[in-house]
Design a protein around this motif. Structure first.
Motif, PDB file in Angstrom:
ATOM      1  N   GLU A   1     -36.959   2.337  23.942  1.00  0.00           N
ATOM      2  CA  GLU A   1     -35.617   2.742  23.512  1.00  0.00           C
ATOM      3  C   GLU A   1     -35.614   4.137  22.887  1.00  0.00           C
ATOM      4  OE1 GLU A   1     -33.838  -1.734  22.696  1.00  0.00           O
ATOM      5  OE2 GLU A   1     -34.082  -0.397  20.979  1.00  0.00           O
TER       6      GLU A   1
ATOM      7  N   CYS B   1     -33.662   2.030  27.413  1.00  0.00           N
ATOM      8  CA  CYS B   1     -32.277   1.925  26.964  1.00  0.00           C
ATOM      9  C   CYS B   1     -32.004   3.016  25.943  1.00  0.00           C
ATOM     10  CB  CYS B   1     -32.026   0.565  26.332  1.00  0.00           C
ATOM     11  SG  CYS B   1     -32.128  -0.763  27.533  1.00  0.00           S
TER      12      CYS B   1
ATOM     13  N   VAL C   1     -36.977  -1.493  31.245  1.00  0.00           N
ATOM     14  CA  VAL C   1     -36.345  -0.203  31.549  1.00  0.00           C
ATOM     15  C   VAL C   1     -35.842   0.414  30.240  1.00  0.00           C
ATOM     16  CG1 VAL C   1     -35.738  -0.883  33.906  1.00  0.00           C
ATOM     17  CG2 VAL C   1     -34.049  -1.140  32.082  1.00  0.00           C
TER      18      VAL C   1
ATOM     19  N   GLY D   1     -39.768   1.279  34.964  1.00  0.00           N
ATOM     20  CA  GLY D   1     -39.962   0.223  33.975  1.00  0.00           C
ATOM     21  C   GLY D   1     -41.314  -0.446  34.113  1.00  0.00           C
TER      22      GLY D   1
ATOM     23  N   TYR E   1     -39.209  -3.288  25.360  1.00  0.00           N
ATOM     24  CA  TYR E   1     -38.061  -2.516  24.861  1.00  0.00           C
ATOM     25  C   TYR E   1     -38.425  -1.045  24.639  1.00  0.00           C
ATOM     26  CZ  TYR E   1     -36.132  -7.164  23.775  1.00  0.00           C
ATOM     27  OH  TYR E   1     -35.681  -8.458  23.868  1.00  0.00           O
TER      28      TYR E   1
ATOM     29  N   THR F   1     -32.363  -5.952  30.585  1.00  0.00           N
ATOM     30  CA  THR F   1     -33.262  -4.783  30.581  1.00  0.00           C
ATOM     31  C   THR F   1     -34.667  -5.083  30.047  1.00  0.00           C
ATOM     32  OG1 THR F   1     -32.308  -3.984  28.494  1.00  0.00           O
ATOM     33  CG2 THR F   1     -31.387  -3.076  30.529  1.00  0.00           C
TER      34      THR F   1
ATOM     35  N   ARG G   1     -27.064  -5.266  30.605  1.00  0.00           N
ATOM     36  CA  ARG G   1     -27.808  -4.902  29.391  1.00  0.00           C
ATOM     37  C   ARG G   1     -28.804  -5.971  28.946  1.00  0.00           C
ATOM     38  NH1 ARG G   1     -24.878  -3.161  23.698  1.00  0.00           N
ATOM     39  NH2 ARG G   1     -26.746  -3.282  22.391  1.00  0.00           N
TER      40      ARG G   1
ATOM     41  N   SER H   1     -27.406   0.379  38.120  1.00  0.00           N
ATOM     42  CA  SER H   1     -27.106  -0.093  36.776  1.00  0.00           C
ATOM     43  C   SER H   1     -27.440  -1.565  36.680  1.00  0.00           C
ATOM     44  CB  SER H   1     -25.637   0.133  36.426  1.00  0.00           C
ATOM     45  OG  SER H   1     -25.356   1.503  36.410  1.00  0.00           O
ATOM     46  N   MET H   2     -27.773  -1.987  35.466  1.00  0.00           N
ATOM     47  CA  MET H   2     -28.274  -3.345  35.250  1.00  0.00           C
ATOM     48  C   MET H   2     -27.605  -3.934  34.005  1.00  0.00           C
ATOM     49  SD  MET H   2     -32.230  -4.304  34.248  1.00  0.00           S
ATOM     50  CE  MET H   2     -32.946  -4.306  35.885  1.00  0.00           C
TER      51      MET H   2
ATOM     52  N   VAL I   1     -30.054   2.867  34.996  1.00  0.00           N
ATOM     53  CA  VAL I   1     -31.511   2.823  35.137  1.00  0.00           C
ATOM     54  C   VAL I   1     -31.975   4.072  35.882  1.00  0.00           C
ATOM     55  CG1 VAL I   1     -33.477   1.526  36.062  1.00  0.00           C
ATOM     56  CG2 VAL I   1     -31.476   0.294  35.172  1.00  0.00           C
TER      57      VAL I   1
ATOM     58  N   TYR J   1     -26.053  -0.986  32.005  1.00  0.00           N
ATOM     59  CA  TYR J   1     -26.806   0.180  31.549  1.00  0.00           C
ATOM     60  C   TYR J   1     -27.373   0.898  32.772  1.00  0.00           C
ATOM     61  CZ  TYR J   1     -27.029  -0.780  26.491  1.00  0.00           C
ATOM     62  OH  TYR J   1     -26.742  -0.942  25.172  1.00  0.00           O
TER      63      TYR J   1
END
Lengths: 321, 321
Positions: B242, B153, B151, B58, B240, B146, B143, B140-141, B129, B127
């Motif tokens: 994505e 998504c 990171v 990220g 973001y 993020t 949501r 996991s983080m 990672v 979510y």
């Protein structure tokens, strides 16, 4: 011809076969190679921007820039000591016609000097040069010279498909052995570069007619479905930023393409599992295998929960130019 | 609601209508905005790489990095004086579970401190990672957190379409006014983020059932057709990156989606000319309008010789993450 044996010996009749070990890695590597200009170890940082009328339209490798210094009335080459490093088409050349004619003169001279091997593939076919496809052309350049200037080239490619026993099949061409580029390799059913003065659709109709004897009335049913885009650096240092407009055409079951102008030696009708296996193999012209790969994604033949590199491969088919 | 009047008052019954003046420019601007992290004036150069187990996963904005200095047992923040500038998850946290739990503790603390507005949208939804979707998750983080770490998504989006009087129509949803993000805007028929532990297809089935009451037996007919990908910087500085996995589902003519879990207030069945007009308007959730735009390209509703920015728009839908 071990490669061809491997390919043509494969191919099951089943709906889905397991890809050969390493398919994903091989295809990922194909896309890395087709985008090598943006990758590690490319000459990108050493290339000079090619400027025409104040706009960048390409990337000129150092060896080409040195050679263009011979033609100061047409090209001004700054190596970065005083002005920023760049190759600039003379601002004295103010019109499309003047630029086209002056550049063409230089290129004919370089061809006569045998300065660059790619000019042996001279075609007497002009490609438009502009920053983006949507812009009016600033001039036109012999197709064979475009990698010397890293200018963007555009083409139209056709995925021709049909059905056999309820299974989707794709028509592929095998290029003639006397083609100047990629002789003997697999190709899409029809494809060609967009020459100056032709629209995307006109190019498609022309290539379908010439290469595969597909009548214009049938090509008219082809659907535009997007593009693929990539930039690679050739083995001899040329820069190839390319965008191919992609069309899908569902062909009648009884339609059989015919060899037209001799650019193709043979056509094959293959089930998609066999097409998939050929993608990324040395037997398939690389950009044509990208067009077929894009087809497999769009037609749900490759699935996100089954293909490890799904997201990465889709991105790799559509790199910004 | 001038915007909605403008949209819903438009839309002819004809097969092809001229786009409103400026459609191309508006959509081009949408794609520039959705890729703003890579554009001029973004904070990209100021962000710190977010490293986990030696891999970058990220980009951390400066304001977040400063805040993470409070938690040296979990995050080590180098500002570049001695070590290269980066935020690194403690190497002491050696397993998926340890990392997930430690990061979650920090995030709950930051939420309690009201350190970042985005944490008000806390969802209790984790979510995964990892550097790429194909890699095993490193942890996991939550949501909502993020964008603080930039990171990647992932989500699944459905284009639901059907036919009326021989014309293709698309089902769209209007988001409920109480949604934490983009309340009241147009959305795809069903869509959702891929939470930890769910596959792409499972996410699609779940969202179709919950949001639009599409039974799993019908969703099973949805075809995977690729992805869209983009990276934007939010108004409040979040990052973001994505990727949305895109599916097309041809619905029976008599099928009507029903409001399910209350995330949607209403469904519309629109001819494609009306869908096209809405793309890039402030009424359409931006990434959902990209999914619809990708549909229009793949279904030949936008043509290369008619759309000035055809090549550029297709590229803009598929930027590398």
């Amino acid at each position: 011809m071990a490669q061809r044996d491997w390919l043509e010996g494969g191919g099951s009749r089943g709906r889905v076969v397991m890809a050969a070990p390493g398919w994903s890695e091989r295809v990922r590597e194909l896309l890395t190679r087709m985008n090598s200009f943006h990758g590690a170890g490319s000459s990108k940082a050493l290339c000079l921007p090619f400027m025409v009328a104040g706009q960048q339209v390409g990337h000129v490798p150092q060896a080409v820039a040195r050679c263009l210094c011979q033609y100061p009335a047409v090209f001004s080459v700054s190596q970065g000591d005083e002005a920023p490093a760049r190759v600039e088409l003379s601002l004295q050349l103010a019109s499309y016609e003047q630029r086209t004619s002056a550049v063409q003169g230089v290129l004919r001279d370089l061809r006569a000097q045998q300065a660059f091997p790619c000019l042996k593939e001279w075609r007497e076919e002009l490609y438009n040069v502009m920053p983006y496809f949507c812009d009016p052309p600033l001039f036109s350049m012999e197709r064979a010279a475009t990698p010397l200037f890293g200018v963007k080239c555009y083409g139209a490619h056709l995925n021709g498909y049909t059905w056999r026993n309820g299974q989707m099949h794709m028509w592929l061409a095998r290029r003639a052995l006397n083609k100047p580029t990629y002789p003997g390799l697999l190709d899409n059913l029809a494809a060609g570069g967009i020459a100056s003065g032709l629209s995307v659709r006109e190019t498609l109709v022309k290539e379908c007619q010439e290469e595969a004897c597909i009548p214009a009335s049938l090509t008219a049913l082809a659907k535009a479905v997007g593009t693929i885009s990539y930039t690679y650096e050739g083995a001899r240092g040329g820069i190839y930023p390319e965008c191919q407009f992609v069309f899908d055409l569902e062909l009648p079951e009884d339609f059989v393409p015919q060899v037209g102008d001799g650019e193709v030696q043979e056509f094959y009708l293959w089930p998609l599992d066999k097409v998939k296996e050929a993608i990324g193999s040395p037997d398939f012209k690389p950009n044509c295998s990208m067009v077929a790969l894009d087809f497999l994604f769009r037609h749900s033949y490759i699935l996100p929960d089954e293909e490890r590199y799904y997201a990465e491969l889709v991105e790799g088919l559509h790199r910004p130019l």
